[in-house]
Write an enzyme that holds these catalytic residues in place. Structure first.
Site, PDB file in Angstrom:
ATOM      1  N   ALA A  52      15.113  98.587 -18.868  1.00  0.00           N
ATOM      2  CA  ALA A  52      13.716  98.999 -19.044  1.00  0.00           C
ATOM      3  C   ALA A  52      12.992  98.203 -20.117  1.00  0.00           C
ATOM      4  CB  ALA A  52      13.654 100.483 -19.387  1.00  0.00           C
ATOM      5  N   CYS A  53      13.720  97.567 -21.011  1.00  0.00           N
ATOM      6  CA  CYS A  53      13.140  96.825 -22.124  1.00  0.00           C
ATOM      7  C   CYS A  53      12.605  95.478 -21.634  1.00  0.00           C
ATOM      8  CB  CYS A  53      14.216  96.624 -23.196  1.00  0.00           C
ATOM      9  SG  CYS A  53      13.842  95.347 -24.411  1.00  0.00           S
ATOM     10  N   PRO A  54      11.331  95.152 -21.873  1.00  0.00           N
ATOM     11  CA  PRO A  54      10.793  93.887 -21.362  1.00  0.00           C
ATOM     12  C   PRO A  54      11.466  92.652 -21.963  1.00  0.00           C
ATOM     13  CG  PRO A  54       9.224  94.936 -22.847  1.00  0.00           C
ATOM     14  CD  PRO A  54      10.306  95.937 -22.590  1.00  0.00           C
TER      15      PRO A  54
END
Length: 339
Positions: A52-54
């Protein structure tokens, strides 16, 4: 994606209410030189990340674009943070525990690399399984290692020298890519955080307008024939990867949760939205489906994840936005690349 309890803040707004991102602390480099401290070898390194972390998303896209899946291992932790930061939960797509050491948090990995470590714990993490060392936790450097340093282990057609357009970071475009990276990072990639984590109206206003000025600038850039279908022409480059991870989250999370709501990509930026959808949906030689494969399963999780992050940073009730009704529109036949 929502945790049972909201963990403490990983970064704090400054005294003036501004959000400031801390620098990454492990900055060693894997190289193709067999005599270096961290030589590129098959199966030696592992990439720890949260999908989920860009910043993590950048690295897993490049791993897929470069077809490094059989060379660099990939260990996924939970989509959101827990009371001790990034952790393993066993809840899809997270592993139940760190497969190397049985750890349950990424902090334990940092403490193994540096006993007594007290700094900020972030993902992605590039880990050396052979020497039990944390090589690098800066995504912009990890992706550049992936471009070239493992090429001697890849088939000829997957090496940068043989990729269309001269690779993901072609020598003739580097000044232009670097220049774009600079303003896109400050006003868009990090700009959404400076807007969404602003602790007062002054800091919010200071960042929300430059964010949309930069999106306007990109919309104009993509209107030029030389900058189609990708940011620098016919081939995907680093600039596309770094922008994609922010824009794929924009309408789903940054607009409703981070209050980046002057405009939406899908309704106000037709060139950017076409560029985004082409990257997401493409399954051809341009991307090998890397953007779709690393995004599709988490597309509906972004809103909840950023709602939780904002509560962690600024406090208040956890309210998860519902929508948009369509996460991303399909391409029309005439919009597909090659048509």
């Amino acid at each position: 994606m929502t945790s049972a309890s909201i963990p403490p803040r990983a970064s704090h707004p400054q005294g003036n209410g501004a959000f400031k991102r801390e620098e990454s602390s492990f900055r060693s480099w894997i190289t193709s030189d067999p005599s270096s401290r961290f030589p590129a070898e098959k199966g030696r390194y592992a990439l720890y990340l949260s999908a989920a972390c860009p910043w993590s998303h950048r690295t897993v896209i490049v791993r897929a674009l470069k077809r490094l899946e059989g060379i660099v291992d990939f260990y996924s932790c939970h989509l959101g943070m827990g009371p001790q930061g990034w952790y393993f939960s066993g809840e899809d797509p997270s592993l139940p525990a760190d497969p190397l050491y049985g750890f349950h948090t990424i902090r334990e990995l940092y403490e193994k690399a540096e006993p007594g470590y007290k700094g900020r714990v972030t993902v992605p993490v590039l880990w050396d399984k052979k020497t039990h060392a944390l090589v690098n936790n800066e995504s912009s450097e990890i992706i550049r290692m992936f471009y070239t340093e493992f090429d001697h282990l890849l088939p000829e057609e997957d090496r940068e020298a043989n990729r269309p357009g001269g690779g993901l970071y072609p020598a003739d475009l580097r000044p232009e890519i670097d220049e774009m990276n600079e303003w896109v990072y400050h006003t868009i990639n990090n700009g959404v955080y400076k807007t969404g984590f602003a602790a007062n109206q002054e800091q919010y206003d200071k960042n929300v307008y430059p964010l949309f000025e930069s999106l306007d600038r990109l919309e104009r850039h993509l209107s030029e024939p030389a900058h189609q279908p990708f940011l620098f022409g016919k081939s995907v480059t680093e600039a596309d990867i770094r922008l994609y991870v922010t824009l794929i989250r924009f309408d789903l999370a940054y607009v409703p949760v981070f209050l980046c709501n002057l405009k939406t990509v899908r309704h106000d930026y037709p060139n950017l939205y076409l560029w985004l959808r082409r990257l997401y949906w493409d399954q051809g030689d341009a991307t090998h489906g890397a953007f779709y494969r690393t995004t599709e399963s988490i597309l509906d999780k972004f809103g909840a994840g950023y709602a939780e992050a904002r509560v962690r940073m600024l406090g208040g009730p956890l309210i998860v936005p519902r929508g948009p009704a369509v996460l991303i529109d399909p391409l029309k036949e005439e919009e597909k690349m090659g048509n």
